[in-house]
Design an enzyme around this catalytic site. Structure first.
Site, PDB file in Angstrom:
ATOM      1  CG  ASP A   1      -1.991  -1.051   1.174  1.00  0.00           C
ATOM      2  OD1 ASP A   1      -2.471  -1.336   0.070  1.00  0.00           O
ATOM      3  OD2 ASP A   1      -2.355  -1.586   2.229  1.00  0.00           O
TER       4      ASP A   1
ATOM      5  CG  ASP B   1      -6.554  -1.532  -1.677  1.00  0.00           C
ATOM      6  OD1 ASP B   1      -6.812  -2.737  -1.821  1.00  0.00           O
ATOM      7  OD2 ASP B   1      -5.646  -1.109  -0.938  1.00  0.00           O
TER       8      ASP B   1
END
Length: 186
Positions: free
Chosen positions: A142, A164
């Protein structure tokens, strides 16, 4: 197991499959570039403190919940992909196909990312358990890090990635385009 009666390529058209593949490549490429150029937990301000690139690793589930559960997260993601694949195939008329494509691209991106050990500044290798904790990392990469009002659950929004984003946008499209009324049975 009985396969749906609808022909596969009438639901999963070649253009849709190409889009999912493009989303997967975009997600994995962006993660690779970040791994190559940043160190673990490094933050680079892009728009001041509002938006930063911050390399983190999610070994849990959505929003970083239940960390250090990489294997259950892998199985849950795999199950979700199989479920969504057959649900879409048997309910082809539900929702906008591009919403489904975004969700699938994101799901595949994070699923494949879970199979690699990441070595910040170097790259990655296939595997699941890091041999050198602190130097090698498992979990989903991330890196998109946004400020969030302190009074709304998180101090900062949990870092996320291209996959995401695809899942989130796809779900919104599906929620807006699905007909939630039960069809009348004849």
């Amino acid at each position: 197991m009985k396969f749906p009666e609808t022909p596969f390529f009438s639901v999963y058209k070649p253009a849709y499959l190409a889009f999912v593949l493009f989303g997967l490549v975009l997600d994995l490429s962006s993660k690779y570039i970040i791994i190559q150029n940043m160190q673990a937990y490094e933050s680079i301000p892009v728009i001041g403190e509002f938006f930063r690139l911050s390399l983190t690793f999610n070994t849990g589930f959505v929003f970083g919940l239940f960390q250090n559960n990489a294997l259950p997260s892998l199985f849950a993601t795999g199950f979700a992909i199989i479920f969504l694949f057959f649900y879409r195939w048997t309910n082809a008329e539900l929702g906008n196909p591009w919403g489904w494509n975004l969700v699938m691209a994101g799901a595949f991106g994070n699923f494949f990312d879970k199979f690699f050990v990441k070595i910040p500044g170097v790259g990655f290798r296939f595997g699941f358990t890091p041999e050198r904790p602190g130097l090698e990392f498992i979990g989903v990469v991330d890196f998109l890090d946004f400020e969030w009002p302190d009074f709304l659950l998180f101090e900062r929004w949990p870092a996320f990635n291209v996959a995401d984003s695809c899942v989130s946008v796809g779900i919104v499209i599906l929620l807006l385009t699905m007909d939630w009324k039960e069809e009348e049975k004849k």
